[in-house]
Design an enzyme around this catalytic site. Sequence first.
Site, PDB file in Angstrom:
ATOM      1  CG  HIS A 240      -1.812  -1.029   1.634  1.00 20.67           C
ATOM      2  ND1 HIS A 240      -2.807  -1.327   0.805  1.00 20.67           N
ATOM      3  CD2 HIS A 240      -1.607  -2.373   2.285  1.00 20.67           C
ATOM      4  CE1 HIS A 240      -3.448  -2.488   1.189  1.00 20.67           C
ATOM      5  NE2 HIS A 240      -2.697  -3.043   2.024  1.00 20.67           N
TER       6      HIS A 240
HETATM    7  O1  RIB Z   1      -5.176  -0.038   4.534  1.00 22.89           O
HETATM    8  C1  RIB Z   1      -3.801   0.107   4.411  1.00 22.89           C
HETATM    9  C2  RIB Z   1      -3.104   1.070   5.381  1.00 22.89           C
HETATM   10  O2  RIB Z   1      -3.334   0.801   6.555  1.00 22.89           O
HETATM   11  C3  RIB Z   1      -1.471   1.011   5.080  1.00 22.89           C
HETATM   12  O3  RIB Z   1      -1.336   2.461   5.310  1.00 22.89           O
HETATM   13  C4  RIB Z   1      -1.181   0.254   6.268  1.00 22.89           C
HETATM   14  O4  RIB Z   1       0.364   0.416   6.617  1.00 22.89           O
HETATM   15  C5  RIB Z   1      -1.889   0.804   7.358  1.00 22.89           C
HETATM   16  O5  RIB Z   1      -1.885   1.695   7.959  1.00 22.89           O
END
Ligand code: RIB
Length: 310
Positions: A240
Amino acid sequence: MARRIIIDTDPGQDDAVAILLALASPELDVVVITTVAGNVPQPLVTANALAMCELAGRTDVPVHMGADGPLERELYTAEYVHGPTGIDGADLPTPVMKAKDDHAVDFIIEACLDADDPITICPIGPLTNVAAAIARQPSIVSAIREVALMGGGFFEGGNTTPVAEFNIFVDPDAASIVFNSGVPLTMFPLDVTHEALVLPDDLERFSGLGTRAGTAVAGMLDYYERHDIEKYGFEGAPLHDPCVIAYLIEPQLFSGKPCRVDVETESELTMGQTVVDWWGVTGAEPNAMVIDSVDRQGFMDLLVERIGAL
Ligand code: RIB
Ligand code: CA
């Protein structure tokens, strides 16, 4: 000249890889790393950010501790994904480097107002610090070049509730402040990050680097992928947060379009949902560039090359 950025983060293995990518990339000048409670509580997220600076050999980069919980709601954490330390699999020593004294929100405000070239803020955790900075000093909005954030989801739904993605779900009130602030906003929702998968070959490439950083990244991703492989049947972990940093380095890897985005802050059923008007049915003025696609191979090649340089 290198692009000046602030990384606001809740490490988490994917945050950790994003931090390493940024610190390894000459196109970016990481002015400061600010931390926010999210994947795991404070002070763990701060310790994890410090550990990444040391791993990258970048103890010159200041780390400032920020919020230990959302603006209004109770903190919700994700040890079930990231493990008790937040960077399980990294196998790193306790950092020697210490966080700076000033609170992250004070530093964000100061950094934005002092900047002779407008700064880019990269929130890759809950938006508590950034929202608090905007609420306290609204004039920073015109001093910010861009907010490029990981958060939300639309056709892909949510990863924390059926409709809410973690960063937005943890602090929907903060997200609503940021999305309605008028700041130039680029959003990386699950719709793009679920394409940014680390496949088994990629994991081999990281461990094959034979460096401390490569081994730590391989260890973290090997741990972190288990939850999403079991939940979604993916072939690997969705990276992500590194999407945000890779976009700043090679924007051509990504595509999307301007949309109106609103955040649910009232209904407990849909709390934290990002309502993305992808087809423009409301006729409302867009407030975000919403990214929905990535060249996965190009993204992974960039990551392996840069992590390999550490
Ligand atoms: O949903 C994914 C996000 O939430 C990413 O930033 C992960 O590190 C958590 O913070
Ligand atoms: Ca994160």
